[in-house]
Design a protein around this motif. Structure first.
Motif, PDB file in Angstrom:
ATOM      1  N   GLU A 164      -3.627  17.143  -4.214  1.00 28.13           N
ATOM      2  CA  GLU A 164      -2.635  16.539  -3.318  1.00 28.13           C
ATOM      3  C   GLU A 164      -1.220  16.900  -3.764  1.00 28.13           C
ATOM      4  O   GLU A 164      -0.345  17.192  -2.942  1.00 28.13           O
ATOM      5  CB  GLU A 164      -2.797  15.017  -3.304  1.00 28.13           C
ATOM      6  N   LEU A 165      -0.986  16.880  -5.067  1.00 29.63           N
ATOM      7  CA  LEU A 165       0.332  17.193  -5.608  1.00 29.63           C
ATOM      8  C   LEU A 165       0.712  18.638  -5.300  1.00 29.63           C
ATOM      9  O   LEU A 165       1.804  18.912  -4.784  1.00 29.63           O
ATOM     10  CB  LEU A 165       0.332  16.954  -7.122  1.00 29.63           C
ATOM     11  N   GLN A 204       5.067  11.396  -7.984  1.00 30.43           N
ATOM     12  CA  GLN A 204       3.634  11.430  -8.300  1.00 30.43           C
ATOM     13  C   GLN A 204       2.843  10.445  -7.416  1.00 30.43           C
ATOM     14  O   GLN A 204       1.621  10.480  -7.402  1.00 30.43           O
ATOM     15  CB  GLN A 204       3.406  11.060  -9.768  1.00 30.43           C
ATOM     16  N   MET A 205       3.573   9.586  -6.717  1.00 29.76           N
ATOM     17  CA  MET A 205       2.938   8.543  -5.923  1.00 29.76           C
ATOM     18  C   MET A 205       3.014   8.858  -4.428  1.00 29.76           C
ATOM     19  O   MET A 205       3.893   9.577  -3.978  1.00 29.76           O
ATOM     20  CB  MET A 205       3.622   7.198  -6.175  1.00 29.76           C
ATOM     21  N   HIS A 239       0.807  -1.214   0.000  1.00 24.13           N
ATOM     22  CA  HIS A 239       0.000   0.000   0.000  1.00 24.13           C
ATOM     23  C   HIS A 239       0.847   1.275   0.000  1.00 24.13           C
ATOM     24  O   HIS A 239       0.360   2.345  -0.373  1.00 24.13           O
ATOM     25  CB  HIS A 239      -0.913   0.035   1.229  1.00 24.13           C
ATOM     26  N   ILE A 240       2.100   1.169   0.428  1.00 28.20           N
ATOM     27  CA  ILE A 240       2.953   2.349   0.553  1.00 28.20           C
ATOM     28  C   ILE A 240       3.422   2.801  -0.828  1.00 28.20           C
ATOM     29  O   ILE A 240       4.011   2.039  -1.591  1.00 28.20           O
ATOM     30  CB  ILE A 240       4.163   2.047   1.464  1.00 28.20           C
ATOM     31  N   GLY A 241       3.121   4.047  -1.163  1.00 27.77           N
ATOM     32  CA  GLY A 241       3.492   4.578  -2.480  1.00 27.77           C
ATOM     33  C   GLY A 241       2.671   4.006  -3.617  1.00 27.77           C
ATOM     34  O   GLY A 241       3.088   4.075  -4.771  1.00 27.77           O
ATOM     35  N   ALA A 242       1.492   3.455  -3.314  1.00 27.84           N
ATOM     36  CA  ALA A 242       0.681   2.790  -4.341  1.00 27.84           C
ATOM     37  C   ALA A 242      -0.385   3.704  -4.939  1.00 27.84           C
ATOM     38  O   ALA A 242      -1.093   3.318  -5.868  1.00 27.84           O
ATOM     39  CB  ALA A 242       0.007   1.554  -3.740  1.00 27.84           C
ATOM     40  N   LYS A 243      -0.504   4.906  -4.418  1.00 29.03           N
ATOM     41  CA  LYS A 243      -1.580   5.804  -4.839  1.00 29.03           C
ATOM     42  C   LYS A 243      -1.030   6.960  -5.668  1.00 29.03           C
ATOM     43  O   LYS A 243      -0.036   7.583  -5.294  1.00 29.03           O
ATOM     44  CB  LYS A 243      -2.304   6.350  -3.601  1.00 29.03           C
ATOM     45  N   ILE A 244      -1.662   7.253  -6.807  1.00 29.95           N
ATOM     46  CA  ILE A 244      -1.301   8.423  -7.604  1.00 29.95           C
ATOM     47  C   ILE A 244      -1.905   9.653  -6.940  1.00 29.95           C
ATOM     48  O   ILE A 244      -3.102   9.699  -6.664  1.00 29.95           O
ATOM     49  CB  ILE A 244      -1.822   8.299  -9.048  1.00 29.95           C
ATOM     50  N   LYS A 245      -1.079  10.639  -6.684  1.00 28.76           N
ATOM     51  CA  LYS A 245      -1.578  11.863  -6.056  1.00 28.76           C
ATOM     52  C   LYS A 245      -2.568  12.569  -6.972  1.00 28.76           C
ATOM     53  O   LYS A 245      -2.341  12.687  -8.181  1.00 28.76           O
ATOM     54  CB  LYS A 245      -0.413  12.813  -5.751  1.00 28.76           C
TER      55      LYS A 245
END
Length: 457
Positions: A303-304, A455-456, A293-299
């Motif tokens: 959020e960016l 981006q993640m 789950h860590i670093g698995a989401k595109i901002k």
């Protein structure tokens, strides 16, 4: 608590963690770290905009005076830009980070937009007020918001001619999801919401004369139901808790749903619907911190941008530039694409937005310039990026490097990398970073935020 897990938590429950904050939190247990997040968000601080010019505007004057109506709409739209700016500023600077993160989440769940600043501001603050409260109270409050009443045509919902828009979206998008209700359920529940209206200043009004007081037949029950009764019956369905938990899991944990984890969440959420208790359970669960789950989401674009501002404070010299940038990136606050909201995930990235995202740190933080033409023309405009004599208007910002140096000036380059990049860095990128001349933390920070890995989160 492990530093990597703190960073993960703070990127999901907030918008990143600062160096000194990370150092202090790493001396605490997981429960203490999570407790601090919730304790800081106990306070509810509504957004405020001066609406003094609208206080003496009556409905009668608005209807009769077309010039005043045009002036009102023009000024209202300008104030919506102010609300966008104030909301973004709040996301960057708030101490109530979890409440603001939840407000952002719910804004893309209870999707709504309105050109009237009075109604939009009130709706936004209702999201903030109930963001960590009881979902039952939340949905009832939302159903009575002037912005929602207008957005989903509840004013046109009368006993002589029921309008099904709100009833349909209530079940499809807000509570149950497709497949957990019938067309008859929509028709019957629409009758229960007849008579919903609001005053000119945005307060809820229930018009008994326009309400259908006959028996309604809904989910196997019958009664002279009103809107709140329908919501109560919907919340009796376990499918409602499952729908909300799946959506929260996708947003805060991973787009790839683990049904076993969702089932655990439902047990916490149903039938009391306590949002705070649910979120505390998620953040305390061991599986929340799984490596997958860590670093698995595109901002998301917001959020960016917010994450970048929290690292290196900057302001846009023109508000219109910030709004255009949100549009180019694909997410303009207060202006969702449709009633279903932004799809998120991989939908944030396309051939245009990825180029813009990767160049954005240089543009904003390193005196670069970029065209702000329409999105379809971006590829052509991008070629002119280095042409400082372009006739197109440049995007200009003021960067507070002093604040950056106070935060990052005394930590190592490796620590900066670990703070800004949460996902694994591939071999090629790692070699690129190792070959970079680490002359200044400023330039290194810009390079890190220009990586695909940034981006993640």
């Amino acid at each position: 608590m492990d530093k990597k897990h703190i960073q993960h938590l703070y990127w999901r429950a907030s918008f990143g963690v600062k160096p000194r904050q990370l150092k202090k939190l790493s001396a605490l247990s997981k429960k203490e770290v999570v407790d601090q997040l919730f304790d800081a968000s106990r306070v509810i601080t509504p957004l405020y905009i001066d609406l003094g010019s609208f206080k003496n505007l009556s409905k009668e004057a608005f209807i009769k005076d077309t010039k005043k109506e045009r002036e009102f709409i023009t000024e209202s739209r300008e104030l919506l830009k102010v609300l966008n700016k104030k909301w973004t500023h709040r996301l960057v600077n708030t101490k109530q980070s979890l409440r603001e993160r939840m407000t952002l989440f719910w804004a893309n769940h209870f999707v709504c937009s309105d050109d009237f600043i009075t109604y939009s501001l009130k709706f936004n603050n209702t999201l903030r007020t109930h963001a960590l409260g009881n979902f039952r109270d939340f949905i009832k409050a939302i159903s009575k918001e002037a912005a929602m009443i207008r957005y989903l045509d509840l004013k046109q919902n009368r006993k002589s001619n029921p309008n099904e828009n709100f009833a349909r979206e209530l079940m499809e998008l807000f509570t149950l999801g497709v497949g957990n209700y019938t067309e008859d359920d929509i028709k019957e529940s629409a009758k229960a919401f007849t008579g919903y209206n609001h005053s000119f200043d945005g307060e809820f009004v229930f018009n008994e004369k326009k309400h259908d007081d006959d028996f309604k037949y809904f989910f196997g029950k019958s009664g002279r139901y009103k809107g709140d009764d329908i919501i109560d019956i919907i919340l009796e369905q376990r499918a409602c808790a499952t729908f909300i938990c799946r959506k929260i899991y996708a947003y805060f944990v991973n787009n790839k749903i683990n049904e076993r984890h969702v089932d655990e969440m439902v047990k916490q959420f149903f039938p009391n619907y306590n949002i705070e208790a649910l979120m505390r359970f998620v953040f305390m669960s061991d599986w929340f911190y799984n490596e997958q789950h860590i670093g698995a989401k595109i901002k998301s674009p917001i959020e960016l941008l917010v994450g970048m501002q929290r690292v290196t404070p900057f302001t846009f010299l023109k508000m219109t530039d910030f709004l255009r940038l949100q549009k180019h990136l694909g997410q303009t606050l207060l202006n969702p694409p449709n009633v279903a909201g932004w799809k998120g995930g991989r939908h944030w990235i396309d051939s245009n937005t990825i180029l813009l995202r990767l160049k954005l740190p240089s543009v904003i933080l390193n005196d670069g310039q970029i065209s702000t033409v329409e999105k379809g023309d971006f590829n052509d405009a991008f070629k002119e990026y280095q042409d400082l004599h372009t006739k197109r208007k440049p995007l200009k910002t003021k960067v507070n490097w002093k604040a950056f140096n106070e935060l990052y000036g005394s930590i190592s380059f490796q620590e900066i990398e670990q703070l800004l990049i949460t996902t694994k860095i591939n071999v090629g990128t790692k070699a690129y970073l190792n070959n970079l001349s680490k002359v200044s933390r400023k330039s290194y920070c810009i390079q890190l935020m220009s990586l695909p890995e940034y981006q993640m989160c």
